[in-house]
Design an enzyme around this catalytic site. Structure first.
Site, mmCIF file in Angstrom:
data_model
loop_
_atom_site.group_PDB
_atom_site.id
_atom_site.type_symbol
_atom_site.label_atom_id
_atom_site.label_comp_id
_atom_site.label_asym_id
_atom_site.label_seq_id
_atom_site.Cartn_x
_atom_site.Cartn_y
_atom_site.Cartn_z
ATOM 1 C CB SER A 10 -0.907 0.020 1.230
ATOM 2 O OG SER A 10 -1.453 1.326 1.367
ATOM 3 C CG HIS A 35 -3.757 -1.676 -1.760
ATOM 4 N ND1 HIS A 35 -4.846 -2.434 -2.144
ATOM 5 C CD2 HIS A 35 -4.175 -0.947 -0.692
ATOM 6 C CE1 HIS A 35 -5.866 -2.186 -1.337
ATOM 7 N NE2 HIS A 35 -5.493 -1.274 -0.448
ATOM 8 C CG ASP A 37 -5.086 2.065 0.988
ATOM 9 O OD1 ASP A 37 -6.041 1.289 0.787
ATOM 10 O OD2 ASP A 37 -4.000 1.696 1.461
ATOM 11 C CG MET A 39 -8.302 6.804 2.836
ATOM 12 S SD MET A 39 -7.306 6.838 4.340
ATOM 13 C CE MET A 39 -6.665 5.172 4.354
ATOM 14 C CG HIS A 68 -9.212 -0.112 -0.518
ATOM 15 N ND1 HIS A 68 -8.596 -0.371 0.699
ATOM 16 C CD2 HIS A 68 -10.548 -0.157 -0.257
ATOM 17 C CE1 HIS A 68 -9.513 -0.563 1.636
ATOM 18 N NE2 HIS A 68 -10.706 -0.424 1.089
ATOM 19 C CG MET A 70 -11.272 2.900 2.139
ATOM 20 S SD MET A 70 -9.736 2.830 3.090
ATOM 21 C CE MET A 70 -8.564 3.010 1.763
ATOM 22 C CG MET A 139 -11.540 -3.080 5.056
ATOM 23 S SD MET A 139 -10.030 -2.551 4.232
ATOM 24 C CE MET A 139 -9.093 -1.823 5.579
ATOM 25 C CG PHE A 145 -6.027 6.333 10.461
ATOM 26 C CD1 PHE A 145 -5.574 7.625 10.218
ATOM 27 C CD2 PHE A 145 -7.314 6.149 10.964
ATOM 28 C CE1 PHE A 145 -6.389 8.721 10.485
ATOM 29 C CE2 PHE A 145 -8.130 7.245 11.234
ATOM 30 C CZ PHE A 145 -7.673 8.531 10.995
ATOM 31 N N GLY A 147 -0.864 1.397 9.660
ATOM 32 C CA GLY A 147 -0.161 1.170 10.915
ATOM 33 C C GLY A 147 -1.011 0.702 12.079
ATOM 34 C CG ASP A 175 -6.031 -3.103 2.956
ATOM 35 O OD1 ASP A 175 -4.966 -2.827 3.532
ATOM 36 O OD2 ASP A 175 -6.674 -2.296 2.264
ATOM 37 N N GLY A 177 -2.845 -4.088 8.822
ATOM 38 C CA GLY A 177 -2.055 -4.735 9.871
ATOM 39 C C GLY A 177 -1.404 -6.027 9.450
ATOM 40 N N GLY A 197 1.184 -2.172 4.111
ATOM 41 C CA GLY A 197 1.732 -0.831 3.997
ATOM 42 C C GLY A 197 2.971 -0.675 4.843
ATOM 43 C CB SER A 198 3.442 0.203 8.406
ATOM 44 O OG SER A 198 2.322 -0.511 8.800
#
Ligand code: DX5
Ligand code: ZN
Length: 245
Positions: A10, A35, A37, A39, A68, A70, A139, A145, A147, A175, A177, A197-198
């Site tokens: 992401s 990916h 995101d 928002m 994605h 949102m 999800m 967010f 992280g 998607d 964590g 992502g992170s």
């Protein structure tokens, strides 16, 4: 049907000041999909980027752009994201009342169509839409967010959706964590497409990113083995794959 594991970093976790370079780096590091995101500060309590940013970075890679959304409403923006270069467009089940229409619109634009389910949304939301779907995104955090911590409660939902999909050519994406420590559990539950992502954008260089992507991929590939052999198994808990190997 066994599909290869896809790892989709992401770009929400990228350095936005160097977004094009960051995408080139994850491409070189072995990312399968990119990916994106999106928002809107309305459907989710955060604002990220829109179609113009996606259009600007589209030329730096030939990898699949997994977008994605949102956002709510969605339908009025689908064409803009298609024109910006999205390959897969995923809308949220909670973002509007006419999901069947949204999916038809995405496919009419020549794109792959996905639906995402927030943690509180049951899998029954997609029951009558399966034949219009190319992807289901579960999800594993509340969207908004990067992280955040992975929600183990979603493992059972992933498993149920895997059964609902059966032999259909639908990707089952997770998607939120996702790390090398829980990749085995989500793959064992039936996920074949992992967003991170992170956990990917840790470190600085493409070599760092390559190590991060490889660790998630190896864990996911290891984790999916027992599930394929025994569909009646209970969802694996996070960390359990390490114990059975
Ligand atoms: C959350 C986004 C995710 C998120 C993933 O709303 O949809 O894609 O950025 O980031 P991590 O992997 O850091 O949870
Ligand atoms: Zn996402």
């Amino acid at each position: 049907m066994t599909k290869e594991i896809i790892i989709a970093p992401s770009i929400l976790a990228a350095d936005f000041a160097r977004l094009g370079e960051e995408i080139v780096a994850i491409d070189a590091a072995g990312a399968d999909w990119i990916h994106c995101d999106v928002m809107d500060g309305h459907f989710v309590p955060n604002i990220s980027f829109g179609a113009d940013v996606i259009k600007a970075v589209r030329p730096v890679t030939s990898k699949i752009f997994d977008v994605h959304l949102m956002i709510a409403p969605t339908d009025s923006y689908l064409e803009a994201f298609a024109k910006a270069g999205a390959d897969v467009i995923t809308v949220h089940a909670e973002a509007g009342p006419h999901l069947d229409r949204s999916l038809q619109a995405i496919r009419a634009l020549g794109k792959k169509a996905g639906i995402s389910l927030c943690p509180a949304t049951p899998e029954s939301a997609i029951e009558y839409l399966l034949d219009r779907l190319d992807l289901v995104l579960v999800m594993t955090v509340n969207p908004g967010f990067g992280g955040q911590s992975f929600l183990e409660s979603q493992l059972e939902k992933i498993s149920r959706i895997r059964s609902m999909i059966g032999d259909r050519p639908i990707r089952l994406e997770v998607d939120g964590g996702i790390t090398r420590d829980n990749a085995a559990a989500v793959a064992a539950a039936g996920a074949d497409t992992l967003v991170a992502g992170s956990a990917v954008f840790r470190g600085k260089s493409s070599a760092d990113y390559a190590g991060n992507i490889a660790a998630i991929r190896i864990a996911a590939e290891a984790g999916r083995v027992p599930k394929l052999q025994d569909n009646s198994a209970q969802p694996m808990r996070v960390g359990e794959a390490a114990l059975i190997r």
